[in-house]
Design an enzyme around this catalytic site. Sequence first.
Site, short mmCIF file in Angstrom:
data_model
loop_
_atom_site.label_atom_id
_atom_site.label_comp_id
_atom_site.label_asym_id
_atom_site.label_seq_id
_atom_site.Cartn_x
_atom_site.Cartn_y
_atom_site.Cartn_z
N ARG A 55 -2.67 22.01 -13.62
CA ARG A 55 -1.78 20.81 -13.83
C ARG A 55 -2.03 20.40 -15.34
O ARG A 55 -0.91 20.17 -16.12
CB ARG A 55 -1.76 19.90 -12.83
CG ARG A 55 -0.66 18.86 -13.27
CD ARG A 55 -0.46 17.82 -12.40
NE ARG A 55 0.71 16.81 -12.62
CZ ARG A 55 1.56 16.27 -11.76
NH1 ARG A 55 1.02 16.09 -10.81
NH2 ARG A 55 2.37 15.54 -12.44
N GLU B 194 9.53 17.59 -24.95
CA GLU B 194 8.92 17.89 -23.46
C GLU B 194 9.62 19.36 -23.05
O GLU B 194 9.02 20.18 -22.44
CB GLU B 194 9.10 17.03 -22.35
CG GLU B 194 8.55 15.62 -22.69
CD GLU B 194 6.97 15.49 -22.18
OE1 GLU B 194 6.35 16.71 -22.50
OE2 GLU B 194 6.53 14.37 -22.23
N ARG C 106 0.73 -1.24 -0.11
CA ARG C 106 -0.04 0.03 0.02
C ARG C 106 0.96 1.33 0.17
O ARG C 106 0.51 2.30 0.35
CB ARG C 106 -0.82 0.10 1.15
CG ARG C 106 -1.91 -0.86 1.29
CD ARG C 106 -3.21 -0.74 2.20
NE ARG C 106 -4.20 -1.92 1.75
CZ ARG C 106 -4.12 -2.94 2.92
NH1 ARG C 106 -3.38 -2.75 3.94
NH2 ARG C 106 -5.02 -3.82 2.74
N1 LIG Z 1 5.03 10.80 -14.98
C1 LIG Z 1 4.99 11.74 -16.04
O1 LIG Z 1 4.79 13.05 -15.46
C2 LIG Z 1 5.57 11.84 -17.29
C3 LIG Z 1 5.93 13.04 -18.00
C4 LIG Z 1 6.33 12.62 -19.12
C5 LIG Z 1 6.70 11.49 -19.97
N2 LIG Z 1 6.35 10.45 -19.33
C6 LIG Z 1 6.22 9.09 -19.73
O2 LIG Z 1 7.78 8.80 -19.79
C7 LIG Z 1 7.86 7.94 -20.94
C8 LIG Z 1 8.79 8.09 -21.90
O3 LIG Z 1 9.98 8.68 -21.44
P1 LIG Z 1 11.54 8.30 -22.17
O4 LIG Z 1 11.59 9.29 -23.33
O5 LIG Z 1 12.46 8.56 -21.13
O6 LIG Z 1 11.49 6.81 -22.54
P2 LIG Z 1 12.18 5.60 -22.07
O7 LIG Z 1 12.27 5.32 -20.57
O8 LIG Z 1 11.53 4.52 -23.09
O9 LIG Z 1 13.93 6.04 -22.49
C9 LIG Z 1 14.05 6.09 -23.94
C10 LIG Z 1 15.13 5.20 -24.21
O10 LIG Z 1 16.42 5.66 -23.96
C11 LIG Z 1 16.83 4.96 -23.10
N3 LIG Z 1 17.72 5.60 -22.15
C12 LIG Z 1 17.59 6.16 -21.06
N4 LIG Z 1 18.31 6.77 -20.50
C13 LIG Z 1 19.78 6.49 -21.31
C14 LIG Z 1 20.99 6.74 -20.96
N5 LIG Z 1 21.31 7.65 -20.08
N6 LIG Z 1 21.67 6.32 -22.13
C15 LIG Z 1 21.36 5.46 -23.11
N7 LIG Z 1 19.87 5.45 -23.35
C16 LIG Z 1 19.24 5.77 -22.22
C17 LIG Z 1 15.93 3.98 -22.86
O11 LIG Z 1 16.64 2.42 -22.22
C18 LIG Z 1 15.11 3.74 -23.97
O12 LIG Z 1 15.62 3.03 -24.71
C19 LIG Z 1 6.35 7.77 -21.59
O13 LIG Z 1 5.95 6.64 -21.29
C20 LIG Z 1 5.90 8.65 -21.03
O14 LIG Z 1 4.52 8.36 -21.01
C21 LIG Z 1 5.78 10.63 -17.99
O1 LIG Z 2 2.91 15.75 -15.13
C1 LIG Z 2 2.03 16.11 -15.63
O2 LIG Z 2 0.98 16.39 -15.51
C2 LIG Z 2 2.09 16.10 -17.34
O3 LIG Z 2 1.06 16.13 -17.89
C3 LIG Z 2 3.23 15.53 -17.88
C4 LIG Z 2 3.16 14.83 -19.28
O4 LIG Z 2 4.50 15.22 -19.99
C5 LIG Z 2 3.32 13.38 -19.13
O5 LIG Z 2 3.39 12.93 -20.19
C6 LIG Z 2 2.13 12.91 -18.30
O6 LIG Z 2 2.27 11.60 -17.96
C7 LIG Z 2 0.87 12.93 -18.89
O7 LIG Z 2 -0.32 12.83 -18.26
P1 LIG Z 2 -1.43 12.11 -18.42
O8 LIG Z 2 -2.32 12.27 -17.07
O9 LIG Z 2 -2.17 12.59 -19.63
O10 LIG Z 2 -1.16 10.82 -18.47
ZN LIG Z 3 4.68 14.04 -21.95
#
Ligand SMILES: NC(=O)c1ccc[n+]([C@@H]2O[C@H](COP(=O)([O-])OP(=O)(O)OC[C@H]3O[C@@H](n4cnc5c(N)ncnc54)[C@H](O)[C@@H]3O)[C@@H](O)[C@H]2O)c1
Ligand SMILES: O=C(O)C(=O)C[C@@H](O)[C@H](O)[C@H](O)COP(=O)(O)O
Ligand SMILES: [Zn+2]
Length: 371
Positions: free
Chosen positions: A245, A189, A125
């Site tokens: 947000r 981004e 949890r």
């Molecule tokens: N939680 C949030 O607020 C938020 C915000 C933006 C995006 N996201 C999510 O993040 C994901 C995309 O993230 P991403 O672009 O980092 O993708 P990812 O984690 O797939 O990384 C991209 C690629 O880069 C590689 N990589 C990572 N670090 C590296 C390094 N230092 N050297 C070499 N290779 C490396 C990874 O292995 C992968 O192949 C999506 O799923 C998206 O929905 C979440």
């Molecule tokens: O942190 C946030 O809030 C964002 O929207 C950041 C985005 O870049 C990210 O891809 C996020 O995961 C998208 O949010 P979602 O709620 O549409 O899944």
């Molecule tokens: Zn995003």
Amino acid sequence: MTHPHETVRVALGDRSYRIEIGHGLLINASDWVSPLLSRPRVAVVTDDTVGPLHLDALRDGLAAGGIEMAHLTLPSGEATKCWRYLTETVEWLLEQKVERGDMVVAFGGGVIGDLVGFAAAILRRGVRFVQIPTSLLAQVDSSVGGKTAINSPHGKNLIGAFHQPSLVLADVAVLGTLTERDFLAGYGEVVKYGLLGDAAFFDWLEINAPDLAAGDITKRIEAVRWSCQMKADIVERDETEQGDRALLNLGHTFGHALEAATGYSDRLLHGEGVAIGCALAFEVSSRLGLCSQEDPSRVRAHLKAMGMKTDLHDIAGDLPDADALMALMGQDKKVTQGTLNYIMTRGIGEAYVTSNVDPKVVKSVLVDALA
Ligand SMILES: NC(=O)c1ccc[n+]([C@@H]2O[C@H](COP(=O)([O-])OP(=O)(O)OC[C@H]3O[C@@H](n4cnc5c(N)ncnc54)[C@H](O)[C@@H]3O)[C@@H](O)[C@H]2O)c1
Ligand SMILES: O=C(O)C(=O)C[C@@H](O)[C@H](O)[C@H](O)COP(=O)(O)O
Ligand SMILES: [Zn+2]
């Protein structure tokens, strides 16, 4: 040469934490992590690209402070954000006997951060976790703010939780091993922040982005700091996306639909979808008369100058038609009482959230972009 060290604070009461940004932080990881631990061991989850490149450095950095680490390596790529690897991660953490007082470490890009953050949110949890983001995208965005999730065939990030990290350690040295494509996806981004709320940041990026891409450490630290500060400010006033947000979702309604339409595959990376989505959001805003016609042109010109995907035609292979894309957009988490909220803009740096968007205009932009 010494590089700047920046700290951004995310003030959320008893969920507050620091984002440490610098060059070479992994070597001193124990300095930052030790004060958070109830016993000197952590469970690290990484992927099979990041692990071979950087896990030894993290292990050494933790060992220097007497911290032991166990690790799990998952396949890299968006497809890993699914039930199968969530289950695998949670079961592994249980096998490791991770206790409620322990610390889980997400060591990778946004995929690992989102998946491991969600695993930590539901394990016993809720256990605490540290984000050690290794992609540009993860350093500027996904490691901050506590959104954790996996994907569904119905849409992006539809299964998840808000769970804030206890610390974010962004070492820009590790960005040196990113592929150009992954770097530019993360840059999608970065541009988003300028476009949504800070025209001066967009101006700065227009001048400095080539140096960022070329590996200028000081400018990379500045871009990560600026992005994280903007995100922290927004998250502090609206942690669970009741309103403001959603600005961070600029470009995402289109981008997420495109990611679902391309099967969360390497046909389209998240940041690429965001960049294309931002260009589309500006186009819709312009057609609605909200912003000038020059704004979408300026956005597209910058993305193109950086060698980024900008248009739907930059996505390899077939795409569904405009109606099917609109149907995927209908699964967006910003839908309230059946109506989709959009992030529109009055100009560069002037985004706002509204439900007052004629779907016919959105569809006409998609039809034209697909033609
Ligand atoms: N939680 C949030 O607020 C938020 C915000 C933006 C995006 N996201 C999510 O993040 C994901 C995309 O993230 P991403 O672009 O980092 O993708 P990812 O984690 O797939 O990384 C991209 C690629 O880069 C590689 N990589 C990572 N670090 C590296 C390094 N230092 N050297 C070499 N290779 C490396 C990874 O292995 C992968 O192949 C999506 O799923 C998206 O929905 C979440
Ligand atoms: O942190 C946030 O809030 C964002 O929207 C950041 C985005 O870049 C990210 O891809 C996020 O995961 C998208 O949010 P979602 O709620 O549409 O899944
Ligand atoms: Zn995003």
